[in-house]
Enzyme design. Structure first.
Site, PDB file in Angstrom:
ATOM      1  N   ASP A  13     -31.361   4.800  23.684  1.00  0.00           N
ATOM      2  CA  ASP A  13     -30.296   4.738  22.662  1.00  0.00           C
ATOM      3  C   ASP A  13     -29.515   3.416  22.614  1.00  0.00           C
ATOM      4  O   ASP A  13     -28.287   3.422  22.465  1.00  0.00           O
ATOM      5  CB  ASP A  13     -29.320   5.918  22.837  1.00  0.00           C
ATOM      6  N   ASP A  56     -31.173   8.058  19.069  1.00  0.00           N
ATOM      7  CA  ASP A  56     -30.412   9.185  18.559  1.00  0.00           C
ATOM      8  C   ASP A  56     -30.569   9.095  17.032  1.00  0.00           C
ATOM      9  O   ASP A  56     -30.388   8.009  16.456  1.00  0.00           O
ATOM     10  CB  ASP A  56     -28.949   8.955  18.973  1.00  0.00           C
ATOM     11  N   HIS A  58     -29.640  11.333  13.729  1.00  0.00           N
ATOM     12  CA  HIS A  58     -29.035  12.558  13.199  1.00  0.00           C
ATOM     13  C   HIS A  58     -29.032  12.595  11.676  1.00  0.00           C
ATOM     14  O   HIS A  58     -28.900  11.554  11.032  1.00  0.00           O
ATOM     15  CB  HIS A  58     -27.579  12.655  13.674  1.00  0.00           C
ATOM     16  N   HIS A  75     -22.326   9.489  13.999  1.00  0.00           N
ATOM     17  CA  HIS A  75     -23.006   8.320  14.564  1.00  0.00           C
ATOM     18  C   HIS A  75     -24.509   8.469  14.396  1.00  0.00           C
ATOM     19  O   HIS A  75     -25.027   9.574  14.273  1.00  0.00           O
ATOM     20  CB  HIS A  75     -22.671   8.156  16.066  1.00  0.00           C
ATOM     21  N   LYS A  98     -34.743  11.391  18.286  1.00  0.00           N
ATOM     22  CA  LYS A  98     -34.356  12.756  18.674  1.00  0.00           C
ATOM     23  C   LYS A  98     -33.169  13.233  17.850  1.00  0.00           C
ATOM     24  O   LYS A  98     -32.245  12.479  17.588  1.00  0.00           O
ATOM     25  CB  LYS A  98     -34.030  12.818  20.173  1.00  0.00           C
ATOM     26  N   CYS A 146     -26.900  10.632  27.370  1.00  0.00           N
ATOM     27  CA  CYS A 146     -28.344  10.629  27.131  1.00  0.00           C
ATOM     28  C   CYS A 146     -29.147  10.041  28.284  1.00  0.00           C
ATOM     29  O   CYS A 146     -30.272  10.487  28.543  1.00  0.00           O
ATOM     30  CB  CYS A 146     -28.659   9.947  25.814  1.00  0.00           C
TER      31      CYS A 146
HETATM   32  C1  VGL Z   1     -25.115  10.045  23.056  1.00  0.00           C
HETATM   33  C2  VGL Z   1     -23.123  11.080  22.591  1.00  0.00           C
HETATM   34  C3  VGL Z   1     -23.640  11.599  21.435  1.00  0.00           C
HETATM   35  C4  VGL Z   1     -25.906   9.157  23.970  1.00  0.00           C
HETATM   36  C5  VGL Z   1     -25.650  10.562  21.902  1.00  0.00           C
HETATM   37  O1  VGL Z   1     -26.844   8.487  23.476  1.00  0.00           O
HETATM   38  O2  VGL Z   1     -25.585   9.113  25.166  1.00  0.00           O
HETATM   39  N1  VGL Z   1     -23.857  10.320  23.404  1.00  0.00           N
HETATM   40  N2  VGL Z   1     -24.901  11.333  21.094  1.00  0.00           N
HETATM   41 ZN    ZN Z   2     -25.740  11.800  19.143  1.00  0.00          ZN
END
Ligand code: VGL
Ligand code: ZN
Length: 194
Positions: A13, A56, A58, A75, A98, A146
């Site tokens: 990420d 990440d 979404h 995000h 993901k 993550c």
């Molecule tokens: C993450 C918070 C929400 C991460 C992803 O990549 O650690 N943290 N979504």
């Molecule tokens: Zn996230």
């Protein structure tokens, strides 16, 4: 870290929303993490090790977001600037996305259906199996979400796992979440090194 063909580097990420100060869920120290990840990517790639990335990813609405009942600001919405890998990150392998279907969860290996709680694989385990590795080195963002979830999931998936703490940074919603993440990693059989 020493890399060889039995070892994969998993870069978690390193996306604009986490790594750029203008990102909506900026993690303090994110740009430094990109630089440290790059050093590992160069080492791994020059040793012929497999390098794989997670993103990440979404939809605009997901129970992961505060506005939809979760805890996070919006995000890493699919196909937006925030979801892109940081422009300085060296890319030396495939990327696994993901959360594509609105699922929740933090691990690079699995996502969770928010209604049924059922988990499904992201494809990361298959990529690692194809690469024929027995060990994963996990770096990136964020240590307490993550990175932690991905490294912990690697163990039951059959890999030995190492987290390079200096190539991560934590959200630290509560002070000390970073140290607690390290304790949890160690208790789950993950090796944590500086
Ligand atoms: C993450 C918070 C929400 C991460 C992803 O990549 O650690 N943290 N979504
Ligand atoms: Zn996230």
């Amino acid at each position: 870290m020493h890399y060889d063909r039995d070892t994969a580097l998993v870069v978690v990420d390193c996306q604009n929303d986490f790594a750029d100060p203008r990102g909506s869920l900026y993690v303090q120290g994110g740009e430094e993490v990109v630089a440290r990840c790059n050093a590992e990517i160069v080492r791994a790639a020059s040793a012929g090790a497999f390098v794989v990335y997670t993103q990440d990813w979404h939809p605009e609405s997901t129970p992961h977001f505060e506005k939809d009942g979760g805890i996070w600001p919006v995000h890493c919405v699919a196909d937006t600037w925030g979801a892109e890998l940081h422009p300085r990150l060296l890319v030396a392998g495939p990327s696994v996305r993901k959360g594509v279907g609105g699922e929740d969860g933090y691990s690079g290996f699995t996502v969770r259906d928010p209604l049924t709680e059922a988990t499904s694989p992201t494809g990361l385990a298959d990529l690692l199996a194809e690469a024929g590795v027995g060990k994963v080195v996990v770096v990136g963002l964020a240590l307490d979400y993550c990175v932690k979830a991905t490294a912990i999931d690697a163990v039951p998936a059959g890999f030995s796992a190492v987290v390079l703490r200096d190539a991560t940074a934590a959200v630290n919603l509560q002070p000390g979440d970073d140290d607690r993440a390290v304790e949890e990693l160690v208790s789950q059989g993950v090796v944590v090194v500086r």
